[in-house]
Design a protein around this motif. Structure first.
Motif, PDB file in Angstrom:
ATOM      1  N   SER A 204       4.677   8.090   0.591  1.00 24.28           N
ATOM      2  CA  SER A 204       4.292   7.029  -0.334  1.00 24.28           C
ATOM      3  C   SER A 204       3.045   6.312   0.181  1.00 24.28           C
ATOM      4  N   GLU A 205       2.389   5.602  -0.708  1.00 26.80           N
ATOM      5  CA  GLU A 205       1.115   4.968  -0.394  1.00 26.80           C
ATOM      6  C   GLU A 205       1.231   4.024   0.800  1.00 26.80           C
ATOM      7  N   ALA A 211      -4.477   7.627  -1.799  1.00 29.89           N
ATOM      8  CA  ALA A 211      -3.233   8.018  -2.468  1.00 29.89           C
ATOM      9  C   ALA A 211      -3.571   8.494  -3.873  1.00 29.89           C
ATOM     10  N   TRP A 212      -2.689   9.303  -4.433  1.00 31.11           N
ATOM     11  CA  TRP A 212      -2.892   9.892  -5.748  1.00 31.11           C
ATOM     12  C   TRP A 212      -1.667   9.637  -6.622  1.00 31.11           C
ATOM     13  N   ASP A 213      -1.917   9.465  -7.916  1.00 31.65           N
ATOM     14  CA  ASP A 213      -0.824   9.263  -8.869  1.00 31.65           C
ATOM     15  C   ASP A 213      -0.235  10.606  -9.259  1.00 31.65           C
ATOM     16  N   THR A 214       1.073  10.742  -9.120  1.00 32.47           N
ATOM     17  CA  THR A 214       1.798  11.947  -9.513  1.00 32.47           C
ATOM     18  C   THR A 214       3.170  11.525 -10.025  1.00 32.47           C
ATOM     19  N   HIS A 218       2.848   7.103  -6.221  1.00 29.44           N
ATOM     20  CA  HIS A 218       1.496   6.990  -5.680  1.00 29.44           C
ATOM     21  C   HIS A 218       1.566   7.306  -4.186  1.00 29.44           C
TER      22      HIS A 218
END
Length: 408
Positions: A204-205, A211-214, A218
């Motif tokens: 996790s972020e 970080a990337w949104d999936t 995040h």
């Protein structure tokens, strides 16, 4: 992500022999038996310091595997990753005050230049960890659906116990695995984990980290799942060779295999697990943490012929640890001069027995030192007196290039 240009391979008379390689999982030398197309995945660099001789030794050896298969008339589907987001890269960015993306782009470009200079055949698919994130998320969701993933404070972990075959790649006992896991990027002591050996698949972020949104939230991928996803996407299950340095057998290749085998509900992930030995310098294994590195680019910029560097690497069997020395490079430079003189001779002895000897040595667990000795014998004979065959010097140069990747 772009690879590097593909060199032309000379055509040699006849065909080579089936390739036998040591399989770490089996603990023995076994024949490779590609079905139509040989499929190979070799783990790539984390681009924060490239390309040292340990890297070069690994990729040159797997390049010879590629060449031997092609000499057998096989198509080769070769895939390599770039771990262009990971803790070591972020740590280097903090140390130097540079953007992590700038470091990754610069070192990846340098790696490409080094591989092209060393005449390494490029992978058909050269995939960065960042571009694999959508696939990683999809495969982690599949693992979740199979009950093989759980959360620790928002981070997702893979249950190694979900794969009954876990531990069969490296062949270590549990205590050894826990010890090595701690040394090589694992976190066996983290509170909340069900098993010390469970590995991170999604982080996790964190503050001040990319970080990337999936669908997983995040964050960013864990290390092992990156290669699992890329290999499954581009090679599928039961490909022919999973390769890299010997320090990747555990935990990296062990974890990749377990994750893939749970996702697919089948095994094995790879037919052969092939590992190249470690290269030392100044009394210790070359490592970025220690800083005892000899770089391909530094030698190239100092005027060293890349073919001499390649010969210095091929003088050692891929499974034997060895030390880089100035004397070894000097010997390789002299060998290269001898070979080039022979390749320019007006004629020479019949070179077909040399081709046979080189093919035999390489097919027998990639015995490159024996192949070099066979080439030396012909070169010395050609330098000593003219032979009856005017075509032999040209074929000799083609053998050096096609099978050993040495340009004369």
């Amino acid at each position: 992500m772009n690879s590097w240009p593909e060199p032309n391979l000379p055509h040699l008379p006849g065909t080579g022999y089936p390739l036998w390689l040591f399989d770490t999982a089996a603990g023995s030398v076994r024949v490779t038996e590609p079905e139509g197309t040989a499929r190979m995945y070799v783990c790539g660099i984390t681009p924060y310091d490239a390309t040292h001789m340990g890297h070069a030794f690994t990729y040159v050896n797997f390049d010879v595997i590629n060449r031997v298969w092609r000499d057998n008339g096989l198509e080769v589907h070769y895939v390599q990753n770039v771990t262009d987001i990971d803790d070591p890269l972020l740590e280097r960015a903090v140390q130097t005050g540079q953007d992590w993306r700038e470091i990754a782009d610069r070192e990846t470009a340098l790696f490409r230049e080094d591989m092209e200079a060393l005449n390494v055949l490029p992978p058909q698919h050269y995939i960065g960890a960042v571009e694999s994130i959508p696939s990683v998320a999809r495969y982690v969701e599949e693992l979740q659906a199979k009950g093989a993933v759980y959360s620790v404070d928002g981070d997702l972990y893979f249950r190694v116990a979900s794969d009954p075959a876990f531990g069969e790649v490296a062949g270590l006992d549990r205590d050894q695995m826990i010890s090595v896991f701690a040394e090589r990027g694992g976190d066996p002591a983290r509170p909340g984990k069900e098993d010390p050996l469970d590995c991170l698949v999604w982080q996790s972020e964190r503050p001040d980290e990319p970080a990337w949104d999936t669908p997983l939230g995040h964050g960013r991928p864990g290390w092992h799942i990156e290669c699992t996803a890329i290999a499954l996407d581009h090679l599928g299950m039961t490909f022919d060779v999973q390769g890299g340095g010997s320090d990747l057998a555990f935990p990296h290749h062990e974890m990749c295999a377990a994750e893939a085998q749970v996702i697919a509900g089948a095994r094995p992930f790879a037919r052969h697990y092939v590992h190249s030995a470690m290269v030392s310098w100044q009394g210790h294994k070359m490592s970025k943490s220690r800083g005892n590195l000899v770089f391909v680019s530094a030698l190239r910029h100092a005027g060293v012929d890349p073919s001499a560097i390649r010969l210095a690497l091929l003088a050692h069997h891929y499974r034997s640890d060895w030390a880089w020395t100035d004397q070894g490079l000097e010997g390789a430079t002299k060998r290269l001069a001898l070979w080039r003189m022979a390749a320019q001779a007006p004629s020479g002895p019949d070179v077909l027995p040399t081709l046979e000897a080189v093919r035999t040595a390489l097919a027998n667990d990639l015995r490159t030192p024996e192949a070099l000795d066979a080439m030396d014998a012909w070169a010395m004979a050609a330098a000593g007196s003219e032979g009856p065959d005017a075509d032999s010097p040209g074929v000799f140069a083609d053998i050096a290039d096609a099978l050993l990747g040495v340009r004369l």
